[in-house]
Motif scaffolding. Sequence first.
Motif, PDB file in Angstrom:
ATOM      1  N   PRO A  75       0.829  -1.211   0.000  1.00  0.00           N
ATOM      2  CA  PRO A  75       0.000   0.000   0.000  1.00  0.00           C
ATOM      3  C   PRO A  75       0.863   1.261   0.000  1.00  0.00           C
ATOM      4  N   PRO A 200      -6.863 -10.847   6.113  1.00  0.00           N
ATOM      5  CA  PRO A 200      -5.986  -9.948   5.353  1.00  0.00           C
ATOM      6  C   PRO A 200      -4.707 -10.647   4.909  1.00  0.00           C
ATOM      7  N   GLN A 204      -1.183  -6.241   3.457  1.00  0.00           N
ATOM      8  CA  GLN A 204      -2.050  -5.333   4.211  1.00  0.00           C
ATOM      9  C   GLN A 204      -1.771  -5.432   5.712  1.00  0.00           C
ATOM     10  N   PRO A 211       2.431  -3.689   6.935  1.00  0.00           N
ATOM     11  CA  PRO A 211       2.550  -4.243   5.583  1.00  0.00           C
ATOM     12  C   PRO A 211       3.853  -5.027   5.419  1.00  0.00           C
TER      13      PRO A 211
END
Length: 429
Positions: A75, A200, A204, A211
């Motif tokens: 991300p 997840p 994530q 992460p």
Amino acid sequence: MTKATDWKSYQRVLLPPIKNLHHLNVYREHGGYETLRNVLAQKSPEDVTTEMKRSGLRGRGGAGFPTGLKWSFMPPVDPEKPRYLCCNADESEPGTFKDRQLMEYNPHLLFEGILIAGYAMTLKACYLYVRGEYASWITLMEEELAKAYDANIVGENMMGTKHSMDIIIHKGAGAYICGEETSLMESLEGKRAYPRIKPPFPAQSGIWGAPTTINNVETLACAPLILEKGADWFAAIGAEKNPGPLLYGISGHVNRPGVYEYPTGMLITDLLEIAGGMLGGKKLKAVVPGGASVPVLRADMIEGVTMDVESLKEAGSMLGTAGMLFLDEDTDMVAFLRRVARFYHHESCGQCTPCREGTGWMENLITRIDDGEGNLRDLDLLLDLCDQMEGRTVCALADAAAWPVRNTINRFRQDFEKRCRPATWVVNA
């Protein structure tokens, strides 16, 4: 597909024939860490990830997932939350022993790949999770990593840039399940290595909820080569859809077992020739092409089959870790499967009922057949057991246990039937 002449003129790049390459000074004398320096000075993180995608590199740890694509799953950077890389060096799959060659003979190529991956994904640190039994390799890498820190290659403001990254070598817990990526993270956090339910996914929520990307040793070692020589160079090596150099760990009934570096897409028959042919001049009976968990192939199934994801899938097996086991004509396939089943029963973490109970039943039934006490019904019971286990657990260990059982029985049914008594039925009066 690999050209027939490619492998005969192939020059090794992962394990080049350079004496004492594991030492930092020798590695740097041969251009080591210059690729990292150029990446830090001239490329953006996005440029690095794009080049990795273009190369077509697929993970060398078994699943074969595109590496550049995996890196892109990270991300956007959050200044309040660290980001991590885990290098999976928990090489515990039976028949697999290639990562330790890299860690022993070319550890700085691995470190350089880790640092390039860290720059591409803007990571804080990498945890290099090494199989606990690899004590000598852990000591060697710790010594060489300390030299890299002293040379300001790793750590704060590495190579005089604003980028900082740490590498922490972590001794594994001595369990096969720790090679599963989420179990590895649980172990790193000091917990029992139970696989996590996904989602997840690690990108994530990985280590400590941050992460995280997990890559294999050989996968990361390819990164400096791709950034140095270019994605087009890498993509032109070996199989079109699964390109690049590959370390083949060859064992079993061959004259010259060992680790061989060649392009992907090698013919299985060529690799057998490279390993000196069958021991004692015996005939080939079976090949396990990618570690103990992948389906076995009969000798009459390997003609024209190449060592890449697509070709092996079509043949009814998988590339896995490219840990190749060649079995000769005298191999007792029942005894062979008994050893495999015992391993997976022993290594099941016990979290999921189908795996915890199923692997035990598998071992018991195969042991009964091997001891001459089984009957023909046991074979169908084993196949039904595979169906009840596969795809019904949190991680793929149950699948890894079921695949060799199902395919060994199906492909060598006569071997098993010869060891079984006729089925007996009890009818209530």
